[in-house]
Design an enzyme around this catalytic site. Structure first.
Site, PDB file in Angstrom:
ATOM      1  CB  THR A 161      -0.877   0.040   1.264  1.00 12.28           C
ATOM      2  OG1 THR A 161      -0.022   0.152   2.406  1.00 12.28           O
ATOM      3  CG2 THR A 161      -1.735  -1.203   1.403  1.00 12.28           C
TER       4      THR A 161
ATOM      5  CB  VAL B 264       8.147  -0.467   8.692  1.00 14.64           C
ATOM      6  CG1 VAL B 264       8.127   1.062   8.740  1.00 14.64           C
ATOM      7  CG2 VAL B 264       7.552  -1.051   9.967  1.00 14.64           C
ATOM      8  CE  LYS B 265       5.763   0.907  -0.554  1.00 10.98           C
ATOM      9  NZ  LYS B 265       4.514   0.913  -1.325  1.00 10.98           N
ATOM     10  CB  VAL B 266      11.322   3.391   5.261  1.00  7.70           C
ATOM     11  CG1 VAL B 266      12.149   4.613   5.616  1.00  7.70           C
ATOM     12  CG2 VAL B 266      10.854   2.669   6.520  1.00  7.70           C
TER      13      VAL B 266
END
Ligand code: G3P
EC number: 2.2.1.2
Length: 218
Positions: A27, A86-88
């Site tokens: 997402t 965790v998208k960073v």
């Protein structure tokens, strides 16, 4: 190759799950906004719902762009469900945060990758995934697929465990080329996944089989 679906739409996710080929979900803030999800509580609840639908990694993106903020948001996301990755974003504080999360055993997806150097840096920081955006490079007249090839080669040269997650995959030729080049994962909308079902000769052949069967069985 793993198939991830690139959406926050629960119905599309459910349809891909039911097809039996889904390995995970990605997402981003734009996709969450598209579903009308706003406010921290609603966002967190939506991520939890996605995680409960899918047996696989679910990338949830931080909004903060400073180190402390990325850590705070990332830790809260990671606590939500074991499926959360965790998208960073690929920024200085993002790279520092990826190192922190990696050392704590929290999975990460480094997003907005547009060069081999950025991918290498994220891999050095221990990212679980890097997300090169194929379609957006094509949009500006660059070659998204060439970047996938470069990153696959570099990671293979050094045995980096970081997985190449080809993102911004917009159509079937993109997906097939990623498979040919050895990308570990593609993430794309549902219609690209279901589009793989189609071939006119399959339709024609099936119609003939059924008609021939009917001729002798009716
Ligand atoms: O995962 C990133 C992806 O959502 C970007 O896709 O089509 O907006 O470039 P697109």
């Amino acid at each position: 190759m793993k198939f991830f679906i690139d959406t926050a739409n629960l119905k599309d996710i459910q349809e891909a799950v039911e097809l039996g080929v889904l390995d995970g979900v990605t997402t981003n803030p734009s996709l969450m906004a598209k579903e009308g999800i706003k406010g921290t509580d609603a966002v967190m609840a939506h991520y939890k719902q996605i995680c409960e639908l899918v047996d696989g990694d679910v990338s949830a993106e931080v909004i903060a762009t400073d180190y402390e903020g990325i850590i705070r948001e990332g830790e809260a996301l990671a606590e939500l469900h074991p499926n959360i990755v965790v998208k960073v974003p690929m920024i200085r504080d993002g790279v520092k945060a990826i190192r922190y999360f990696t050392d704590k055993g929290i999975k990460t997806n480094c997003t907005l990758i547009f060069s081999a150097g950025q991918a290498l840096l994220a891999a050095k920081a221990g990212a679980t995934y890097v997300s090169p955006f194929v379609g957006r490079l094509d949009d500006i007249g660059a070659d998204g697929m060439q970047l996938i090839q470069q990153i696959v080669d570099i990671f293979s040269n050094y045995g980096y465990p970081t997985q190449v997650l080809a993102a911004s995959v917009r159509h079937i030729p993109h997906l097939i080329q990623c498979a040919e080049l050895g990308a570990d994962v593609v993430t794309c909308p549902l219609n690209v996944i279901t589009g793989l079902l189609n071939h006119p000769l399959t339709d024609k052949g099936l119609a003939t089989f059924l008609a021939d069967h009917k001729k002798v069985n009716s």
